[in-house]
Scaffold this active site. Structure first.
Site, mmCIF file in Angstrom:
data_model
loop_
_atom_site.group_PDB
_atom_site.id
_atom_site.type_symbol
_atom_site.label_atom_id
_atom_site.label_comp_id
_atom_site.label_asym_id
_atom_site.label_seq_id
_atom_site.Cartn_x
_atom_site.Cartn_y
_atom_site.Cartn_z
ATOM 1 N N THR A 19 0.823 -1.212 0.000
ATOM 2 C CA THR A 19 0.000 0.000 0.000
ATOM 3 C C THR A 19 0.857 1.261 0.000
ATOM 4 O OG1 THR A 19 -1.812 -1.116 1.130
ATOM 5 C CG2 THR A 19 -1.768 1.278 1.280
ATOM 6 N N SER A 61 1.256 -7.255 -0.878
ATOM 7 C CA SER A 61 1.860 -8.243 0.018
ATOM 8 C C SER A 61 1.001 -9.485 0.204
ATOM 9 C CB SER A 61 2.203 -7.630 1.370
ATOM 10 O OG SER A 61 1.056 -7.376 2.139
ATOM 11 N N THR A 92 1.125 -4.248 4.333
ATOM 12 C CA THR A 92 0.758 -4.581 5.711
ATOM 13 C C THR A 92 0.086 -5.951 5.848
ATOM 14 O OG1 THR A 92 -1.319 -3.373 5.450
ATOM 15 C CG2 THR A 92 0.541 -2.183 6.426
ATOM 16 N N ASP A 93 -0.500 -6.478 4.767
ATOM 17 C CA ASP A 93 -1.229 -7.746 4.879
ATOM 18 C C ASP A 93 -0.365 -8.882 5.404
ATOM 19 O OD1 ASP A 93 -3.539 -6.571 3.967
ATOM 20 O OD2 ASP A 93 -3.347 -7.314 1.921
#
Length: 157
Positions: A19, A61, A92-93
């Site tokens: 992101t 990710s 962030t995933d």
């Protein structure tokens, strides 16, 4: 290379997408901003340290696999002796999974390896990306060896 007093720390910035690097493609967010573009958004990082750039991949990710973790670990291991620290931009995933994998793959790392990302893209007016990236560069220049996450003004290990 021996450091002279007052020399800036050499940091390798490895970008992987996520992101933090996204732009609106017209069909949703897509990672498109590279390592140099991300660093340009936080010029304070360049005042803190000398930065070299590696655009390793440009992925969301959620699409990262253990093979990608090996690629990231390999990029750090290959450059380990040339740098005082590493910053890895990441989505962030799966950032926590990547950090855990790197912790084991880079077990004897002698410099800081700091992952960071953001909830909003760098280009968003209310982004957390700038703060997170600057925190990561400070942590990478700290000299404290290990694998860390930099997020929301905190460095987690």
């Amino acid at each position: 290379m021996e450091k002279k007093p007052g020399m800036k720390k050499r940091i390798c910035f490895i970008a992987t997408g996520g992101t933090i690097a996204c732009s609106d493609s017209g069909n949703g967010l897509m990672p498109s901003l590279g390592a140099e573009g991300l660093a340009a958004a936080v010029p304070e990082a360049g005042e803190l340290c000398s930065i070299d750039f590696v655009q390793l991949m440009q992925l969301d990710s959620s699409n990262l696999t253990p093979a990608h973790w090996q690629e990231i670990a390999g990029a750090v291991a290959e450059r380990h002796d040339a740098y005082d620290g590493f910053v890895i931009s990441h989505g962030t995933d799966t950032m926590a999974y990547t950090a855990a994998a790197l912790y084991y793959m880079l077990e004897n790392v002698k410099v800081p390896v700091v992952l960071t990302g953001s909830q909003l893209p760098m280009e968003h007016p209310e982004t957390d990306a700038k703060r997170n990236l600057l925190t990561a560069f400070h942590a990478a220049a700290s000299g404290r060896a290990g694998v860390f996450l930099a997020f929301d003004g905190h460095v987690l290990f």
